[in-house]
Design a protein around this motif. Sequence first.
Motif, PDB file in Angstrom:
ATOM      1  N   ILE A 420     -49.355 -11.935  -7.411  1.00  0.00           N
ATOM      2  CA  ILE A 420     -47.574 -12.601  -6.577  1.00  0.00           C
ATOM      3  C   ILE A 420     -48.435 -12.648  -5.254  1.00  0.00           C
ATOM      4  O   ILE A 420     -47.670 -14.038  -5.442  1.00  0.00           O
ATOM      5  CB  ILE A 420     -47.335 -11.554  -6.858  1.00  0.00           C
ATOM      6  CG1 ILE A 420     -46.967 -11.262  -8.247  1.00  0.00           C
ATOM      7  CG2 ILE A 420     -45.535 -12.371  -5.794  1.00  0.00           C
ATOM      8  CD1 ILE A 420     -45.653 -10.220  -8.482  1.00  0.00           C
ATOM      9  N   THR A 421     -49.294 -12.341  -4.283  1.00  0.00           N
ATOM     10  CA  THR A 421     -49.116 -13.080  -3.040  1.00  0.00           C
ATOM     11  C   THR A 421     -50.175 -13.673  -3.086  1.00  0.00           C
ATOM     12  O   THR A 421     -50.490 -15.185  -2.221  1.00  0.00           O
ATOM     13  CB  THR A 421     -49.617 -11.143  -2.537  1.00  0.00           C
ATOM     14  OG1 THR A 421     -48.667 -10.590  -2.224  1.00  0.00           O
ATOM     15  CG2 THR A 421     -50.043 -12.051  -0.618  1.00  0.00           C
ATOM     16  N   ALA A 422     -51.742 -13.706  -3.878  1.00  0.00           N
ATOM     17  CA  ALA A 422     -52.613 -14.885  -3.826  1.00  0.00           C
ATOM     18  C   ALA A 422     -51.415 -16.166  -4.591  1.00  0.00           C
ATOM     19  O   ALA A 422     -51.514 -17.337  -4.452  1.00  0.00           O
ATOM     20  CB  ALA A 422     -53.509 -14.437  -4.421  1.00  0.00           C
ATOM     21  N   ALA A 423     -51.185 -15.804  -5.491  1.00  0.00           N
ATOM     22  CA  ALA A 423     -50.398 -17.059  -6.186  1.00  0.00           C
ATOM     23  C   ALA A 423     -49.372 -17.815  -5.775  1.00  0.00           C
ATOM     24  O   ALA A 423     -49.686 -19.126  -5.445  1.00  0.00           O
ATOM     25  CB  ALA A 423     -49.751 -16.890  -7.595  1.00  0.00           C
ATOM     26  N   VAL A 424     -48.573 -17.274  -4.429  1.00  0.00           N
ATOM     27  CA  VAL A 424     -47.457 -17.742  -3.683  1.00  0.00           C
ATOM     28  C   VAL A 424     -47.824 -18.913  -3.074  1.00  0.00           C
ATOM     29  O   VAL A 424     -47.378 -19.807  -2.440  1.00  0.00           O
ATOM     30  CB  VAL A 424     -45.832 -17.475  -3.869  1.00  0.00           C
ATOM     31  CG1 VAL A 424     -45.602 -16.739  -4.852  1.00  0.00           C
ATOM     32  CG2 VAL A 424     -46.726 -16.279  -2.969  1.00  0.00           C
ATOM     33  N   ALA A 425     -49.150 -17.874  -1.950  1.00  0.00           N
ATOM     34  CA  ALA A 425     -49.330 -18.207  -0.500  1.00  0.00           C
ATOM     35  C   ALA A 425     -50.249 -19.703  -0.909  1.00  0.00           C
ATOM     36  O   ALA A 425     -50.807 -20.467   0.135  1.00  0.00           O
ATOM     37  CB  ALA A 425     -50.290 -17.796   0.177  1.00  0.00           C
ATOM     38  N   THR A 426     -50.973 -19.912  -2.135  1.00  0.00           N
ATOM     39  CA  THR A 426     -51.651 -20.735  -2.465  1.00  0.00           C
ATOM     40  C   THR A 426     -51.228 -21.768  -2.912  1.00  0.00           C
ATOM     41  O   THR A 426     -51.284 -23.197  -2.586  1.00  0.00           O
ATOM     42  CB  THR A 426     -52.923 -21.063  -3.399  1.00  0.00           C
ATOM     43  OG1 THR A 426     -52.116 -19.735  -4.590  1.00  0.00           O
ATOM     44  CG2 THR A 426     -54.406 -20.448  -3.300  1.00  0.00           C
ATOM     45  N   LYS A 427     -49.674 -21.266  -3.267  1.00  0.00           N
ATOM     46  CA  LYS A 427     -49.249 -23.090  -3.338  1.00  0.00           C
ATOM     47  C   LYS A 427     -48.420 -23.725  -2.329  1.00  0.00           C
ATOM     48  O   LYS A 427     -47.916 -24.567  -2.432  1.00  0.00           O
ATOM     49  CB  LYS A 427     -48.583 -22.759  -5.021  1.00  0.00           C
ATOM     50  CG  LYS A 427     -47.960 -23.766  -5.881  1.00  0.00           C
ATOM     51  CD  LYS A 427     -47.972 -24.716  -6.708  1.00  0.00           C
ATOM     52  CE  LYS A 427     -47.091 -25.570  -7.723  1.00  0.00           C
ATOM     53  NZ  LYS A 427     -45.974 -25.357  -8.516  1.00  0.00           N
ATOM     54  N   TYR A 428     -47.557 -22.103  -1.320  1.00  0.00           N
ATOM     55  CA  TYR A 428     -46.629 -22.930  -0.354  1.00  0.00           C
ATOM     56  C   TYR A 428     -46.436 -22.112   0.559  1.00  0.00           C
ATOM     57  O   TYR A 428     -47.272 -21.353   0.357  1.00  0.00           O
ATOM     58  CB  TYR A 428     -45.242 -22.050  -1.262  1.00  0.00           C
ATOM     59  CG  TYR A 428     -44.644 -23.461  -3.045  1.00  0.00           C
ATOM     60  CD1 TYR A 428     -45.029 -24.057  -2.227  1.00  0.00           C
ATOM     61  CD2 TYR A 428     -44.365 -22.295  -4.069  1.00  0.00           C
ATOM     62  CE1 TYR A 428     -43.802 -24.706  -3.364  1.00  0.00           C
ATOM     63  CE2 TYR A 428     -44.131 -22.708  -4.784  1.00  0.00           C
ATOM     64  CZ  TYR A 428     -43.631 -24.072  -4.796  1.00  0.00           C
ATOM     65  OH  TYR A 428     -43.129 -24.555  -5.652  1.00  0.00           O
TER      66      TYR A 428
END
Length: 458
Positions: A420-428
């Motif tokens: 989750i951390t990886a997914a949200v931090a790469t987008k926003y």
Amino acid sequence: MTVESVKPEAQIYAESELREPPLAGGGVPLLGHGWKLVRDPLSFMAALREHGDVVRLKLGPKTVYAVTTPDLTGALALSADFKIDGPLWESLEGLLGKEGVATANGPRHRRQRRTIQPAFRLDAIPAYGPIMEEEAHALTVRWRPGETIDCTSESFRVAVRIAARCLLRGDYMDERAERLCIALATVFRGMYRRMVIPAGPLYRLPLPPNRKFNRALADLHRLVDEIVAERRASGQKPDDLLTALLEAKEENGEPIGEQEIHDQVVAILTPGSETVASTIMWLLQVLAEHPEHADRVAAEVESVTGGRPVAFEDVRALRYTNNVVVEAMRLRPAVWILTRRAVTDAGLGGYRIPAGADIVYSPYAIQRDAKSYADNLRFDPDRWLPERVKDVPKYAMSPFSVGNRKCPSDHFSMAQLTLITAAVATKYRFEQVSGSNDSTRVGITLRPHNLLLRPVPR
Ligand code: HEM
């Protein structure tokens, strides 16, 4: 950094060598230390080590023992002289059910662990990968650039959805996740109040807060009944935790009772969603508060994936992202207080603990202790690099605990939190908006009071 069980170096004391632990300072007549514990529990627990490795606390007329060093919390968690019991567990049992794994002891607990363990084993986790990926990416699509994210409900929603979809194979959980989120928030708040202010009869009065609490509790139990009934009605037996629970047998080969099935689902869903949701809230807070670390996470993900959407298989390679998760859990552990009860007259670190005594310790205090961590309050994910992690004392970082009560879900939780951390931090990138309050709210878990973020596309 991975979190694992290790045996403590047991030091043996003769009975005659055992001393009574010192009384912690700062108590007041009648209330003892209770008022401090109620007023500012985190600072109170964090200061106790100054008074001794094991100290006595007076909570009204009652004496409670607090353990303050990493090695002794490890020894406590690993010793058979102490079991799950005491006010925290009694209050959990009274409200959530007496027959679930989180509150059982002895042979029933061992049997229940055998039933649930396969669903959480390291080799079972990859099967959950596609669901975790889907849910992590769905978050980034749900969130609209510039719109405010209510991190409390969003974190709960994704935590419940992942637990329910992976472990109970429940589809269409949105409406239930919403209900579960509302019910749990009210139930946990009420339970915490009932624990710190044990004014029994007051909670039975037909006052609006009591009615709200009772409604939320009833809805939580109804929800679990619905999940079990739906599975039974479907006639399906997928290879998941719910099937394992429905097919579990007593030692004598008889099926376990309906009440135990119900309490087991409650015992897995409730700690599972509350702890993961609180941790996601803190991770979002960290990404907003420390843009430099958020940028490093995004850069790491990019270097591992080459720009494609991050996948479950990438989690092992995301070392820095994993260390951000561990560091967030160090400073803001969802589970900040744990208790045990002495089964017999026992010794701990040369101190005498009488049979029946309640013992308390705080992962929050242990994980922030300046004696264990250089620059202890600084958010520094690199302290978990292999060359530095050896400086961390044993048991100074055990957010999932150790021993026979260790959280079964450590691998399951770490995988989803990292993804989750990886997914949200790469987008926003994230910014706090006006009205957001990221100060720590103390309840059964720790979480921000009301975290409101604005996502800004990278
Ligand atoms: C037990 C922490 C996620 C299910 C525990 C304990 C801790 C803990 C510290 C031990 C309590 C004690 O020693 O008294 C966490 C943290 C989590 C997490 C920090 C996530 C960040 C989950 C999830 C589930 C779960 C996702 C299930 C889906 C349980 C259960 C127990 C437990 C069933 C009781 C085990 C027993 O008593 O044998 N957890 N947990 N936890 N946890 Fe977790």
